[in-house]
Write an enzyme that holds these catalytic residues in place. Structure first.
Site, PDB file in Angstrom:
ATOM      1  N   LYS A   1       0.861  -1.195   0.000  1.00  0.00           N
ATOM      2  CA  LYS A   1       0.000   0.000   0.000  1.00  0.00           C
ATOM      3  C   LYS A   1       0.886   1.229   0.000  1.00  0.00           C
ATOM      4  O   LYS A   1       2.011   1.193   0.506  1.00  0.00           O
ATOM      5  CB  LYS A   1      -0.898   0.026   1.249  1.00  0.00           C
TER       6      LYS A   1
HETATM    7  P1  NAD Z   1     -12.886   8.382  -2.633  1.00  0.00           P
HETATM    8  O1  NAD Z   1     -11.879   9.393  -2.275  1.00  0.00           O
HETATM    9  O2  NAD Z   1     -13.325   8.241  -4.044  1.00  0.00           O
HETATM   10  O3  NAD Z   1     -14.218   8.580  -1.763  1.00  0.00           O
HETATM   11  C1  NAD Z   1     -14.235   8.733  -0.387  1.00  0.00           C
HETATM   12  C2  NAD Z   1     -15.521   9.475  -0.050  1.00  0.00           C
HETATM   13  O4  NAD Z   1     -15.685   9.526   1.359  1.00  0.00           O
HETATM   14  C3  NAD Z   1     -15.537  10.904  -0.585  1.00  0.00           C
HETATM   15  O5  NAD Z   1     -16.775  11.165  -1.193  1.00  0.00           O
HETATM   16  C4  NAD Z   1     -15.333  11.724   0.680  1.00  0.00           C
HETATM   17  O6  NAD Z   1     -15.909  13.013   0.590  1.00  0.00           O
HETATM   18  C5  NAD Z   1     -16.019  10.864   1.711  1.00  0.00           C
HETATM   19  N1  NAD Z   1     -15.547  11.132   3.077  1.00  0.00           N
HETATM   20  C6  NAD Z   1     -14.298  11.444   3.477  1.00  0.00           C
HETATM   21  N2  NAD Z   1     -14.279  11.647   4.804  1.00  0.00           N
HETATM   22  C7  NAD Z   1     -15.535  11.449   5.239  1.00  0.00           C
HETATM   23  C8  NAD Z   1     -16.148  11.514   6.506  1.00  0.00           C
HETATM   24  N3  NAD Z   1     -15.455  11.835   7.602  1.00  0.00           N
HETATM   25  N4  NAD Z   1     -17.477  11.247   6.593  1.00  0.00           N
HETATM   26  C9  NAD Z   1     -18.178  10.933   5.488  1.00  0.00           C
HETATM   27  N5  NAD Z   1     -17.651  10.865   4.269  1.00  0.00           N
HETATM   28  C10 NAD Z   1     -16.342  11.118   4.140  1.00  0.00           C
HETATM   29  O7  NAD Z   1     -12.313   6.996  -2.055  1.00  0.00           O
HETATM   30  P2  NAD Z   1     -12.697   5.521  -2.491  1.00  0.00           P
HETATM   31  O8  NAD Z   1     -11.722   5.088  -3.524  1.00  0.00           O
HETATM   32  O9  NAD Z   1     -14.151   5.428  -2.722  1.00  0.00           O
HETATM   33  O10 NAD Z   1     -12.304   4.741  -1.152  1.00  0.00           O
HETATM   34  C11 NAD Z   1     -13.165   4.659  -0.036  1.00  0.00           C
HETATM   35  C12 NAD Z   1     -12.742   3.499   0.844  1.00  0.00           C
HETATM   36  O11 NAD Z   1     -12.760   2.302   0.050  1.00  0.00           O
HETATM   37  C13 NAD Z   1     -11.332   3.594   1.414  1.00  0.00           C
HETATM   38  O12 NAD Z   1     -11.317   2.975   2.684  1.00  0.00           O
HETATM   39  C14 NAD Z   1     -10.506   2.766   0.449  1.00  0.00           C
HETATM   40  O13 NAD Z   1      -9.341   2.237   1.049  1.00  0.00           O
HETATM   41  C15 NAD Z   1     -11.502   1.663   0.133  1.00  0.00           C
HETATM   42  N6  NAD Z   1     -11.217   0.961  -1.117  1.00  0.00           N
HETATM   43  C16 NAD Z   1     -11.189   1.611  -2.327  1.00  0.00           C
HETATM   44  C17 NAD Z   1     -10.940   0.895  -3.486  1.00  0.00           C
HETATM   45  C18 NAD Z   1     -10.972   1.543  -4.844  1.00  0.00           C
HETATM   46  O14 NAD Z   1     -10.930   0.803  -5.849  1.00  0.00           O
HETATM   47  N7  NAD Z   1     -11.083   2.838  -4.969  1.00  0.00           N
HETATM   48  C19 NAD Z   1     -10.681  -0.481  -3.421  1.00  0.00           C
HETATM   49  C20 NAD Z   1     -10.723  -1.118  -2.183  1.00  0.00           C
HETATM   50  C21 NAD Z   1     -10.998  -0.385  -1.043  1.00  0.00           C
END
Ligand code: NAD
Length: 475
Positions: A106
């Site tokens: 990561k």
């Molecule tokens: P992203 O940045 O696209 O979205 C995150 C969202 O959460 C945003 O809309 C943001 O405004 C919101 N957010 C941030 N802080 C917040 C809070 N305190 N309260 C409410 N909302 C809040 O990120 P993502 O890629 O969707 O990732 C989200 C989660 O999924 C992370 O934990 C990431 O590790 C996990 N994840 C993502 C992927 C991927 O393919 N993108 C894969 C596996 C896991």
């Protein structure tokens, strides 16, 4: 049970320890699997807005039992070594669970991406990538990043381009990173993959009446009331597919600046559009707005989908969570302390290492596509269609011979004739992966009376597979 809240890294270790105690491993191997192999910290300067700004980034490699290692790159001000190492460990277990042939890694950069212009972000990303590439911490055969919180296909395209500039004769250069745009060596269905995987995970959960019965719910996903935290890449796609295709009612969307509630169901597309235009949910006209978003995690619902960041369900609110099922779309949204409380309260959790594995699964497909230099389905599609056409023609010939005694259902012919393109194949591969991984979790849960939750079951499957891989190497 931990008396105080553990760090994310310690939470992951504690969950690992609970599972590994049920697996028969020599102590040395247990320790080898648990520990993080290495974490590289880099500080670099970039001249922006007339002065030099110094940024801190990390790339952690948890396990190299298989290579390349794989894991996203996160852009967030809260990024730190502890978090990156916890996420890298989760990647090891996640890849093993969904049989993606990678070790776990990561990366992260301490940055608020919204504070910079696009061209500035490009400069910063290219410089960060340069630091990692020159140490083989980005490399098609060694270490392959992907998007995570705060990054997306744009950043991945910059990273791929930077790698290719520095390795001009590497014919596999595109495979140095996944989650790229289609025009830049990406694969259909990658952007939506993690959210799609969350949908497939829930569909699989609802296929098994025993699992559904444990939650006190009945039937399938139709009309289930859902709360989503974080309408980013993962949360948006999960909410969109669940509401548009499975009949779920998204009652609440929690974002950074507050939450929206509508008991009749929110229009996910409309809210998403509003956030893109206005930077948050504040002012959205078609729902009730609450400033204290986090309080709404405790609202009554069938399914709670934390899809933002870690530690949001913790010892301070776990007693008040009012969901029948939690699916961890984010990584680590439930702390070890909260996990204990929720298990005691009989609330089922579909754990992160399974629930959000759709991203790495489709990343695996993209990496294979890049290495094979050919789009999935390109060789078979028309041949498949030609064979289907043969059958249809034969059926039509028989039908006319019988005096048009029967007819095909409307739409059957065109649907049957259509050969699978890349998107259909990616979805099929993802669905198959999510079903197979859920089956292995169920089997591990059924195998031992001490295993009473899917998280422990998922860790057991993953640990068994990583251990088998080390044993095969003679360790
Ligand atoms: P992203 O940045 O696209 O979205 C995150 C969202 O959460 C945003 O809309 C943001 O405004 C919101 N957010 C941030 N802080 C917040 C809070 N305190 N309260 C409410 N909302 C809040 O990120 P993502 O890629 O969707 O990732 C989200 C989660 O999924 C992370 O934990 C990431 O590790 C996990 N994840 C993502 C992927 C991927 O393919 N993108 C894969 C596996 C896991």
């Amino acid at each position: 049970m931990p008396r105080t809240e553990l760090s994310f890294r310690d939470s992951v270790d504690l969950m690992f320890n609970r599972a590994v105690a049920l697996v028969d491993l020599p102590p040395g191997l247990e320790e080898k699997i648990r520990v993080s192999n290495a974490t590289y910290t880099v500080r670099f300067g970039v001249r922006l807005r007339g002065q030099i700004h110094t940024f801190t980034g990390y790339r952690s490699v948890h396990s190299e039992h298989m290579e390349p290692v794989k894991g996203g790159i996160r852009y967030d001000l809260a990024v730190n070594q502890n978090e990156v190492e916890a996420l890298a460990a989760l990647m090891t277990y996640k890849c093993a669970l969904v049989e993606a042939p990678f070790g776990g890694s990561k990366g992260g950069l301490c940055i608020d991406p919204r504070a910079w212009e696009e061209h500035e972000l490009e400069q910063i990303t290219r410089r960060f990538a340069y630091e990692l590439i020159k140490r083989d911490l980005i490399h098609p055969a060694q270490n392959v990043p992907a998007p995570d919180m705060g990054t997306g296909e744009r950043e991945m395209a910059w990273i791929a381009d930077q790698y290719k500039r520095m390795n001009t004769t590497d014919i596999n250069g595109n495979a140095c990173v996944t989650g790229k745009p289609i025009g830049g060596g990406g694969i259909q269905g990658r952007t939506e993959a993690t959210g799609r995987g969350v949908q497939y995970a829930l569909q699989e959960f609802f296929r098994e009446p025993r699992d559904v019965a444990r939650t006190g719910m009945e039937g399938d996903l139709d009309r289930k009331r859902v709360i989503v935290q974080g309408l980013g890449n993962v949360g948006y796609h999960a909410a969109k597919f669940l509401s548009e295709e499975d009949g779920c009612i998204i009652t609440t969307i929690i974002e950074r600046d507050g939450a929206l509630v509508s008991h009749d169901g929110l229009d996910v597309e409309d809210v998403h559009h509003w956030i893109a235009q206005h930077g948050g949910v504040t002012g959205y006209p078609n729902a009730r707005y609450f400033e204290d978003g986090n309080a709404l995690l405790e609202q009554e619902c069938d399914i709670l989908i934390p899809a933002a960041l870690e530690g949001v369900i913790n010892m301070s609110n776990a007693d008040n969570i009012n969901a029948k099922l939690i699916i961890e779309a984010a990584n680590g949204p439930v702390t070890a302390g909260a996990d204990e409380i929720l298990r005691r309260r009989g609330i089922e959790i579909i754990p992160d290492l399974y629930a959000n594995a759709g991203g790495v699964t489709v990343s695996y497909f993209e990496w294979v596509k890049n290495l094979s230099h050919i789009r999935f389905g390109r060789m078979q599609r028309r041949q498949e269609e030609a064979r289907h056409e043969l059958i249809i023609r034969e059926l039509e010939r028989l039908d006319s011979y019988l005096g048009n005694a029967w007819s095909m259902s409307p739409g059957f012919k065109s649907k049957y004739l259509k050969g699978a393109g890349e998107l259909e194949l990616v979805r099929s591969g993802l669905d198959d992966t999510m079903r197979a991984a859920f089956d292995s979790m169920r089997a591990a849960r059924d195998a031992k009376a001490e295993v009473t939750d899917f998280r422990t079951a998922a860790y057991i499957v993953a640990i068994d597979r990583v251990a088998a891989s080390y044993r095969a190497k003679g360790l």
